[in-house]
Design an enzyme around this catalytic site. Structure first.
Site, PDB file in Angstrom:
ATOM      1  N   LYS A  23      39.515  44.068  44.232  1.00 59.57           N
ATOM      2  CA  LYS A  23      39.199  42.695  44.628  1.00 59.57           C
ATOM      3  C   LYS A  23      40.027  42.315  45.847  1.00 59.57           C
ATOM      4  O   LYS A  23      41.221  42.626  45.918  1.00 59.57           O
ATOM      5  CB  LYS A  23      39.485  41.751  43.449  1.00 59.57           C
ATOM      6  CG  LYS A  23      39.259  40.273  43.708  1.00 59.57           C
ATOM      7  CD  LYS A  23      39.533  39.475  42.433  1.00 59.57           C
ATOM      8  CE  LYS A  23      39.505  37.967  42.683  1.00 59.57           C
ATOM      9  NZ  LYS A  23      39.816  37.187  41.467  1.00 59.57           N
TER      10      LYS A  23
ATOM     11  N   ASP B 130      41.868  39.840  35.882  1.00 53.63           N
ATOM     12  CA  ASP B 130      42.060  39.942  37.330  1.00 53.63           C
ATOM     13  C   ASP B 130      43.558  39.900  37.600  1.00 53.63           C
ATOM     14  O   ASP B 130      44.178  38.830  37.529  1.00 53.63           O
ATOM     15  CB  ASP B 130      41.362  38.784  38.059  1.00 53.63           C
ATOM     16  CG  ASP B 130      39.841  38.893  38.028  1.00 53.63           C
ATOM     17  OD1 ASP B 130      39.308  39.487  37.068  1.00 53.63           O
ATOM     18  OD2 ASP B 130      39.193  38.371  38.949  1.00 53.63           O
TER      19      ASP B 130
ATOM     20  N   LYS C  71      34.943  43.300  44.471  1.00 54.16           N
ATOM     21  CA  LYS C  71      34.802  41.849  44.357  1.00 54.16           C
ATOM     22  C   LYS C  71      35.481  41.159  45.536  1.00 54.16           C
ATOM     23  O   LYS C  71      36.699  41.030  45.559  1.00 54.16           O
ATOM     24  CB  LYS C  71      35.404  41.345  43.042  1.00 54.16           C
ATOM     25  CG  LYS C  71      35.332  39.817  42.868  1.00 54.16           C
ATOM     26  CD  LYS C  71      35.943  39.387  41.546  1.00 54.16           C
ATOM     27  CE  LYS C  71      36.034  37.871  41.431  1.00 54.16           C
ATOM     28  NZ  LYS C  71      36.631  37.424  40.143  1.00 54.16           N
TER      29      LYS C  71
END
Length: 325
Positions: free
Chosen positions: A225, A157, A261
């Site tokens: 995300k 991430d 996400k």
């Protein structure tokens, strides 16, 4: 999902991403977002309700979509071991309770999480690239990624340089995502999946959310995300809806699916189900799968477990029935 080194940025867009000026023209040529309309549609979708068997299915699906997260300076190896155990067995009294999708930790905790999770199927995600600020030299960011991948991270991430994006230095952000994606590749050719964090609470406009979504997808992101969870506002329904529209439109043009996400501030089963409704209505049922939609959360899982127990037994167990995250 397994990724190989052959993964490249979106085919057919090479001319667009070849220069700062062409990338700028494309991103600023995307349709503008009607902020009032987006807020209204998200609010309308959030009023949908589901009951009985559909709700039970949604709760189990949401559990399977959780990236169970601990990203604190006080994290210990013991806490990460406990979190990884909980990810595999969210409700130890119920063997039918599904596992979560992943455990998300700092790079120095990857090996510990990996040791506990083994071949359970629960992934290890690691934040990288000077999380959460993204303020570091490029070689340091890439070393951060390589360390996590070498330790066994299944997913990375990363955070973008919001200052560069807001200054209009789109090529710099694009090149950084491409470099990080390449750093995710292991010597055997397999690669960790790359989730690109925007920190949407700092991006100022919905138009910027749409632009950065396309920018990351063009650079080869596997997931986009919303947030680090360290800045408010974090995930919101309207922002997530705009990102879902982007991945839907991107697949329509390229045939490639990209995951989404939302992370930060999603704490209740009611909230999680609202997000699932938006996923289904905006992107479509193909995204109702942990391979394509995740919740970044630390406290959401316990509420999901409470509601699950209520549906199975007819009574609440209370928050102290489940381990604290």
């Amino acid at each position: 999902m397994t990724t190989t080194a052959s993964t490249t940025s979106a085919a057919g867009f090479e001319d667009i991403t070849s220069s700062e000026s062409s990338l700028r023209r494309f991103l600023h040529g995307l349709p503008g977002v009607d902020q009032v309309g987006a807020d209204a549609r998200a609010a309308s979708l959030s009023t949908r309700s589901i009951k009985t068997t559909a709700k039970a299915y949604a709760i189990d699906l949401a559990i399977r979509m959780v990236d169970l997260t601990t990203l604190e300076g006080q994290d210990t190896h013991g806490k990460v071991r406990a979190l990884a155990t909980k990810a595999m067995h969210p409700d130890p009294t119920d063997p039918g309770c599904p596992m979560t999708a992943a455990v998300c930790v700092y790079p120095d905790m990857v090996a510990t999480a990996k040791e506990v999770l083994g071949d359970s199927g629960v992934k290890v995600a690691a934040v990288a690239t000077a999380f959460p600020s993204g303020r570091a030299a490029m070689d340091i960011k890439l070393a951060d990624v390589r360390d996590a991948v070498e330790a066994g991270a299944d997913e990375i991430d990363m955070v973008i340089d919001r200052g560069a994006f807001l200054s209009g230095r789109y090529q710099q952000v694009f090149d950084e995502i491409v470099a990080v994606r390449e750093a995710c590749v292991r010597p055997d050719g397999h690669a960790a999946h790359l989730k690109v964090i925007f920190e949407t609470g700092e991006l100022q406009t919905y138009d910027n959310v749409r632009r950065v979504s396309w920018l990351a997808m063009l650079a080869g992101a596997h997931f986009i995300k919303t947030s680090t969870g360290k800045v408010q506002p974090a995930a919101t329904l309207p922002v997530t809806m705009i990102m879902l529209e982007a991945v839907r439109d991107f697949r329509a043009q390229t045939g490639q699916m990209v995951g989404v996400k939302p992370a930060g501030g999603i704490r209740s089963t009611k909230d999680a189900i609202k997000y699932l409704v938006v996923v289904n209505e905006v992107a479509g049922p193909d995204w109702l799968d942990p391979d394509w939609f995740r919740f970044g959360a630390s406290t959401l899982l316990n509420d999901l477990l409470m509601q699950r127990t209520k549906m199975l037994t007819g009574r609440y167990s209370g928050p102290d029935y489940f381990t604290l995250d």
